[in-house]
Design a protein around this motif. Structure first.
Motif, PDB file in Angstrom:
ATOM      1  N   LYS A 166     -16.246  17.513   0.641  1.00 51.57           N
ATOM      2  CA  LYS A 166     -15.308  16.598   1.290  1.00 51.57           C
ATOM      3  C   LYS A 166     -15.815  15.162   1.180  1.00 51.57           C
ATOM      4  N   PRO A 167     -14.941  14.236   0.812  1.00 51.88           N
ATOM      5  CA  PRO A 167     -15.351  12.831   0.795  1.00 51.88           C
ATOM      6  C   PRO A 167     -15.467  12.301   2.225  1.00 51.88           C
ATOM      7  N   ARG A 168     -16.247  11.263   2.405  1.00 52.66           N
ATOM      8  CA  ARG A 168     -16.410  10.696   3.750  1.00 52.66           C
ATOM      9  C   ARG A 168     -15.181   9.915   4.188  1.00 52.66           C
ATOM     10  N   LEU A 169     -14.490   9.280   3.259  1.00 50.24           N
ATOM     11  CA  LEU A 169     -13.289   8.479   3.536  1.00 50.24           C
ATOM     12  C   LEU A 169     -13.538   7.387   4.573  1.00 50.24           C
ATOM     13  N   THR A 170     -14.729   6.797   4.543  1.00 48.90           N
ATOM     14  CA  THR A 170     -15.002   5.649   5.407  1.00 48.90           C
ATOM     15  C   THR A 170     -14.218   4.454   4.876  1.00 48.90           C
ATOM     16  N   ASP A 171     -14.168   3.384   5.624  1.00 54.17           N
ATOM     17  CA  ASP A 171     -13.467   2.188   5.166  1.00 54.17           C
ATOM     18  C   ASP A 171     -14.045   1.684   3.845  1.00 54.17           C
ATOM     19  N   ALA A 172     -15.339   1.917   3.612  1.00 56.73           N
ATOM     20  CA  ALA A 172     -15.983   1.471   2.367  1.00 56.73           C
ATOM     21  C   ALA A 172     -15.464   2.241   1.151  1.00 56.73           C
ATOM     22  N   SER A 173     -14.757   3.354   1.370  1.00 54.64           N
ATOM     23  CA  SER A 173     -14.214   4.144   0.263  1.00 54.64           C
ATOM     24  C   SER A 173     -12.975   3.504  -0.351  1.00 54.64           C
ATOM     25  N   TYR A 174     -12.428   2.496   0.289  1.00 54.69           N
ATOM     26  CA  TYR A 174     -11.148   1.933  -0.125  1.00 54.69           C
ATOM     27  C   TYR A 174     -11.276   0.448  -0.446  1.00 54.69           C
ATOM     28  N   LYS A 175     -10.367  -0.037  -1.258  1.00 50.52           N
ATOM     29  CA  LYS A 175     -10.313  -1.456  -1.612  1.00 50.52           C
ATOM     30  C   LYS A 175      -9.465  -2.174  -0.558  1.00 50.52           C
ATOM     31  N   PRO A 176     -10.061  -3.081   0.239  1.00 51.28           N
ATOM     32  CA  PRO A 176      -9.287  -3.776   1.278  1.00 51.28           C
ATOM     33  C   PRO A 176      -8.116  -4.557   0.675  1.00 51.28           C
ATOM     34  N   GLY A 177      -6.964  -4.495   1.326  1.00 53.46           N
ATOM     35  CA  GLY A 177      -5.788  -5.236   0.899  1.00 53.46           C
ATOM     36  C   GLY A 177      -5.095  -4.667  -0.330  1.00 53.46           C
ATOM     37  N   PHE A 178      -5.509  -3.489  -0.786  1.00 58.96           N
ATOM     38  CA  PHE A 178      -4.926  -2.899  -1.995  1.00 58.96           C
ATOM     39  C   PHE A 178      -3.408  -2.822  -1.911  1.00 58.96           C
ATOM     40  N   TRP A 179      -2.882  -2.242  -0.821  1.00 59.34           N
ATOM     41  CA  TRP A 179      -1.437  -2.045  -0.718  1.00 59.34           C
ATOM     42  C   TRP A 179      -0.687  -3.360  -0.603  1.00 59.34           C
ATOM     43  N   ASP A 180      -1.298  -4.371   0.036  1.00 59.21           N
ATOM     44  CA  ASP A 180      -0.630  -5.668   0.169  1.00 59.21           C
ATOM     45  C   ASP A 180      -0.372  -6.285  -1.200  1.00 59.21           C
ATOM     46  N   VAL A 181      -1.318  -6.128  -2.109  1.00 61.08           N
ATOM     47  CA  VAL A 181      -1.172  -6.658  -3.466  1.00 61.08           C
ATOM     48  C   VAL A 181      -0.330  -5.715  -4.311  1.00 61.08           C
ATOM     49  N   PHE A 182      -0.616  -4.427  -4.252  1.00 62.13           N
ATOM     50  CA  PHE A 182       0.027  -3.429  -5.106  1.00 62.13           C
ATOM     51  C   PHE A 182       1.538  -3.399  -4.917  1.00 62.13           C
ATOM     52  N   ASN A 183       1.984  -3.472  -3.691  1.00 63.33           N
ATOM     53  CA  ASN A 183       3.422  -3.387  -3.413  1.00 63.33           C
ATOM     54  C   ASN A 183       4.199  -4.607  -3.893  1.00 63.33           C
ATOM     55  N   LYS A 184       3.522  -5.698  -4.214  1.00 62.75           N
ATOM     56  CA  LYS A 184       4.193  -6.891  -4.732  1.00 62.75           C
ATOM     57  C   LYS A 184       4.314  -6.866  -6.244  1.00 62.75           C
ATOM     58  N   LEU A 185       3.691  -5.881  -6.900  1.00 62.44           N
ATOM     59  CA  LEU A 185       3.716  -5.797  -8.354  1.00 62.44           C
ATOM     60  C   LEU A 185       4.990  -5.098  -8.827  1.00 62.44           C
ATOM     61  N   THR A 186       5.388  -5.391 -10.046  1.00 65.41           N
ATOM     62  CA  THR A 186       6.509  -4.657 -10.642  1.00 65.41           C
ATOM     63  C   THR A 186       6.049  -3.234 -10.948  1.00 65.41           C
ATOM     64  N   THR A 187       6.982  -2.364 -11.202  1.00 68.25           N
ATOM     65  CA  THR A 187       6.641  -0.975 -11.549  1.00 68.25           C
ATOM     66  C   THR A 187       5.727  -0.933 -12.772  1.00 68.25           C
ATOM     67  N   GLU A 188       6.037  -1.756 -13.777  1.00 68.63           N
ATOM     68  CA  GLU A 188       5.220  -1.794 -14.992  1.00 68.63           C
ATOM     69  C   GLU A 188       3.796  -2.220 -14.684  1.00 68.63           C
ATOM     70  N   GLU A 189       3.635  -3.220 -13.821  1.00 66.10           N
ATOM     71  CA  GLU A 189       2.300  -3.694 -13.447  1.00 66.10           C
ATOM     72  C   GLU A 189       1.563  -2.618 -12.648  1.00 66.10           C
ATOM     73  N   GLN A 190       2.284  -1.922 -11.755  1.00 70.66           N
ATOM     74  CA  GLN A 190       1.648  -0.840 -10.987  1.00 70.66           C
ATOM     75  C   GLN A 190       1.138   0.249 -11.918  1.00 70.66           C
ATOM     76  N   LEU A 191       1.963   0.649 -12.879  1.00 67.21           N
ATOM     77  CA  LEU A 191       1.557   1.702 -13.810  1.00 67.21           C
ATOM     78  C   LEU A 191       0.374   1.262 -14.667  1.00 67.21           C
ATOM     79  N   ALA A 192       0.355   0.001 -15.060  1.00 69.11           N
ATOM     80  CA  ALA A 192      -0.759  -0.509 -15.858  1.00 69.11           C
ATOM     81  C   ALA A 192      -2.070  -0.465 -15.096  1.00 69.11           C
ATOM     82  N   ARG A 193      -1.999  -0.653 -13.768  1.00 70.23           N
ATOM     83  CA  ARG A 193      -3.217  -0.627 -12.967  1.00 70.23           C
ATOM     84  C   ARG A 193      -3.669   0.794 -12.718  1.00 70.23           C
TER      85      ARG A 193
END
Length: 193
Positions: A166-193
């Motif tokens: 099982k992963p620990r899933l601590t806050d350090a496991s995630y990129k802060p602000g990922f969803w704030d940036v990701f949701n502003k991208l076009t579908t093509e940009e999301q897929l590229a990432r």
């Protein structure tokens, strides 16, 4: 799944074994999930749900509407009955309950449910592997399937049962602000990432 034998639709007895080597042999046994207890997960670092048409705009969470759960559960029950009429054994997981979960390193305001066993369990040959989950809301989901797996293990001396670390899933496991940036991208940009 774990009983030593089961009656088929024709009334004959056959042993029940964990035995899946390909995707083409006739289906004999399946674990089918449950809609009951399914929720829209509370926001967490790995996932944010946005279902405004269903009453769950971004940030809202909680149990699915009872009428949707009832409809989904009826469909699952009908599917199970159809499979059983064809001589296929159907096991169902324990019911999930909407609850908060935590480890010593984090707390999550909701679980998810136990509707899609294919996300949690993988059968290869005579082995069932419990996959780990990357969502905090699904970290304990494997517990719903444990009674079925225990019966299988007790009934098939050749079965192997393993659980991925099982992963620990601590806050350090995630990129802060990922969803704030990701949701502003076009579908093509999301897929590229």
């Amino acid at each position: 799944m774990t009983e030593h034998s089961t009656s088929t639709a024709q009334g004959s007895e056959r042993p029940v074994r964990v035995n899946s080597w390909n995707g083409w042999d006739p289906l004999r046994h399946v674990i089918l999930g449950r809609a009951e207890g399914t929720v829209v997960q509370a926001p967490e670092p790995a996932v944010r749900r946005d279902y405004p048409d269903d009453g769950f705009p971004l940030g809202a969470y909680g149990p699915m509407p009872p009428e949707k759960v009832a409809e989904a559960e009826e469909q699952l029950d009908n599917f199970a009955a159809m499979l059983e009429r064809r001589g296929i054994r159907v096991d169902r997981p324990a019911r999930s309950t909407y609850q908060q979960v935590s480890t010593p390193e984090w707390a999550q305001d909701s679980m998810f449910g136990c509707m899609p066993p294919r996300d949690v369990l993988l059968t290869v040959g005579n082995e069932i592997l419990e996959a780990t989950m990357s969502y905090r809301s699904r970290w304990f989901e494997h517990l719903c399937y444990r009674p079925v797996l225990q019966r299988l293990f007790d009934g098939d001396e050749n079965m192997c049962w393993e659980a991925a670390p099982k992963p620990r899933l601590t806050d350090a496991s995630y990129k802060p602000g990922f969803w704030d940036v990701f949701n502003k991208l076009t579908t093509e940009e999301q897929l590229a990432r």
